[in-house]
Design an enzyme around this catalytic site. Sequence first.
Site, PDB file in Angstrom:
ATOM      1  N   CYS A 112       3.788   2.077   2.484  1.00 30.22           N
ATOM      2  CA  CYS A 112       4.818   1.187   2.374  1.00 30.22           C
ATOM      3  C   CYS A 112       6.003   2.107   1.543  1.00 30.22           C
ATOM      4  O   CYS A 112       7.037   1.958   1.728  1.00 30.22           O
ATOM      5  CB  CYS A 112       4.740  -0.103   1.507  1.00 30.22           C
ATOM      6  N   ASP A 145      22.649  23.083 -29.626  1.00 30.45           N
ATOM      7  CA  ASP A 145      21.405  23.314 -29.006  1.00 30.45           C
ATOM      8  C   ASP A 145      21.452  22.920 -27.475  1.00 30.45           C
ATOM      9  O   ASP A 145      20.363  23.082 -26.732  1.00 30.45           O
ATOM     10  CB  ASP A 145      20.324  22.672 -29.436  1.00 30.45           C
ATOM     11  N   ASP A 186      18.107  19.757 -31.897  1.00 38.16           N
ATOM     12  CA  ASP A 186      18.725  18.550 -32.059  1.00 38.16           C
ATOM     13  C   ASP A 186      20.194  18.440 -32.108  1.00 38.16           C
ATOM     14  O   ASP A 186      20.933  17.424 -32.077  1.00 38.16           O
ATOM     15  CB  ASP A 186      18.359  17.989 -33.559  1.00 38.16           C
ATOM     16  N   ASP A 237      14.211  25.107 -32.758  1.00 41.86           N
ATOM     17  CA  ASP A 237      15.499  25.460 -33.588  1.00 41.86           C
ATOM     18  C   ASP A 237      15.148  25.247 -35.103  1.00 41.86           C
ATOM     19  O   ASP A 237      14.282  24.507 -35.087  1.00 41.86           O
ATOM     20  CB  ASP A 237      16.668  24.628 -33.203  1.00 41.86           C
ATOM     21  N   CYS A 245       1.010  -1.287  -0.087  1.00 44.90           N
ATOM     22  CA  CYS A 245      -0.074   0.011  -0.120  1.00 44.90           C
ATOM     23  C   CYS A 245       0.882   1.254   0.099  1.00 44.90           C
ATOM     24  O   CYS A 245       1.879   1.192   0.100  1.00 44.90           O
ATOM     25  CB  CYS A 245      -1.019  -0.045   1.267  1.00 44.90           C
TER      26      CYS A 245
END
Length: 811
Positions: A26, A699, A695, A496, A23
């Site tokens: 825990c 960047d 990418d 970009d 539960c």
Amino acid sequence: MNETVKPIHKAEPFTVPVEGMTCASCVRRVENAAAKVAGIDRSAVNFATKKLTVESAEGFSPEELTKAIRKVGYEIQPGAMDHAMREAGMMPPVAPTAHTGHEHHHGHHPDHSAPEAQAHMDHAAMGHDQAAGHAGGHDHMHMHQGEEGVLKRDLAIAFVLTLPLFVLEMAGHVYDPFHHWLMGVIETQNLYYLYFALATVVVFGPGFRFLKLGLPALLRGVPEMNSLVAVGVLAAYGYSLVTTFAPDLLPESARFVYYEAATVIVTLILFGRLLEARATGRTGEAIEKLSRLQAKTARVERDGKLLDIPTEQVVAGDVLVIRPGERIPVDGTVIDGSSNVDESMISGEPLPVAKAAGATVVGGTINKTGAFRFRADKVGRDTMLAQIIRMVEQAQGSKLPIQTLVDRVTAWFVPAVIALAFITFLVWFFVGPEPALTHALVNAVAVLIIACPCAMGLAVPTSIVVGGGRAAELGVLFRKGEALQELRNVQLVVVDKTGTVTKGRPELTDLVTAQGFVEDDVLTLVASVEAQSEHPIAEAIVKAAEAKGLTVPKAEHFSSVTGYGIEAEANGRKISVGADRFMEKLGLSVEVFAEAAARLGDEGKTPLYAAVDGKLAAVIAVADPLKPSSRDAIKALQAMGVEVAMVTGDNRRTAEAIARQVGIKKVVAEVLPEGKVKAIHEIRANGKKLAFVGDGINDAPALAEADIGIAIGTGTDVAIESADVVLVGGDLSGAVSAIAMSRATMTNIKQNLFWAFGYNVALVPVAAGVLYPAFGWLLSPMIAAGAMALSSVFVLGNALRLKTVKVGETR
């Protein structure tokens, strides 16, 4: 632990299954125990997957962690710990055993090409398991299947023994003639003995799990879900024992048995746990699907022989042979042969990708028609598929800020319920109607049983696991769980240009011929001249000619006219290619192409002109073209109420032309990498939550600076490492999917939390008897058990709806 753990100099997260967590209470206990172990920087439990994720640093001891978890009543299996650390690269991999599997002799030609290799191999080898099975260690599903089996068995025993007890006891209350018949057949005391026998088997057989876990936790002063059930069941069972064997201790008006309540509670909660185990088993299907993409075996050339070996024994530098229909085992580079490979499971691109010498191949993808040999570059945990699985697991195991608040509440919930049950007992005992003791017991038990911290504990992690899995299917990987929560609030996406909105490589986009010239002829001649140049524009023109299947002749007498263009001869014809000023220098007017040149200028393309034998032949444009999905993706983002801006190092004219084509209003052009960070600061000046999509290596600073960094998965490793979210498909439509999945997941979490807290707030007081004075209503412990079992199932069922989320056109 027999293997040496390598020294850890930085925080390295690894995830390990913890047994015995039942539960939400825990969760806090395991996290706190792990956090106190030397060398652990951070710990987080995902209750849905029952796994603990820790970030460890120098001085960390796996044995100490196992001991600390055991001390608070839970268990980490040694094998699971070894595997988790191996997966995280904190232990050496298992040493390859001697070569196993079938050997295919090459004869005297160990280096023959893949097509020849194919001829040497018998068709029987095609029976290999190309649709690979589960990766070692991704045992989430197996663990749940084992748990399900035990629960099914226990539920069957409990149900078979509870049914006669329930029918005999309850039918008498509902139907008087049955009660009179039963009293005539068997004496009340003997009936109680029968009830006692059945209930004892149920409570100390299938129900023993609740006592075994719940009572020690209660005695340690850290009660949890099982403690509530254990106390409730034992209270009903113990009271019934007194009625059966020492009735004189109770007033005559209070001599009732509640064996049926004790057994029905056990049966219903076991039923709830079984449904829960099934549902939580399904939440991990995304990882299972990814794991199934891994090939089990690989065909490797070693010592002049072809060997079929387990994929995990392939090492970097091995040469592998792939035949039609086979799954590629690891990442590598094609040496010879050619084929088309289905990469849809990695990139989302539906069309197979052509592969020839020099091309890269990715493990988990499926070879279609041809055969080839390739050199293994990345194996084991370094392959793209292993990295994707790891990212999904990390996102699923991460803790959202909202979850921390929920955990704080649930940590106090169970003690509060036990206190409320005690108060309920006292109030009913001293103030309630006769039989006071009976009412006090029944209502206290109902309070203990109806309280459901499970629903609260499952509300957030199940949605994260299912939502994160669905996002992975849509090509979105959340590297950090916080991004899943925060992305829904993004108001501004900064993209970009190169490689994100555009393809990132120049292509021939336009070729308009003058009267009397044929397009293919002009392209052939221009390509023959450009083939002598090393400029990227030249390369794009040559590639365009080759793509059309044109034979490019060798040019002679090549010369470059600095600042103007280039000239050469091919097929006996003189070709000149350059800017408009070069044509004017040659005495040729470009006025005939004025309209085409103006259009190209508007699109941000620089026109080039070609002359053949002193006559103006064509206007040409080479540009970095838009990705096919960019326009639709940006429209979709704007439709979602998200503003889109573009930041690029490219010149302003080109940037603005691209922005016009895709519908972006705000453009910041001609910026250096560090300038992108400054641009993000300026754009964000009005306090909007901002995501950056990029990418390249340049960047990385911007990805780290943005509130949420989104990396295009086809980009560089540096960009991916700096990002919070990775788009595997390699285009902007993934950003739409990411935001949509974030919104859907957070909505789902809110629904779950509303239900879980609302259920407890509404029904716990009802169980305590607040409606009794006004309406005379009391809640039976059996109904309480049913409601509690179903509350968790409701939360899980709601979370599983995320598996069907559709995000417009995601590919």
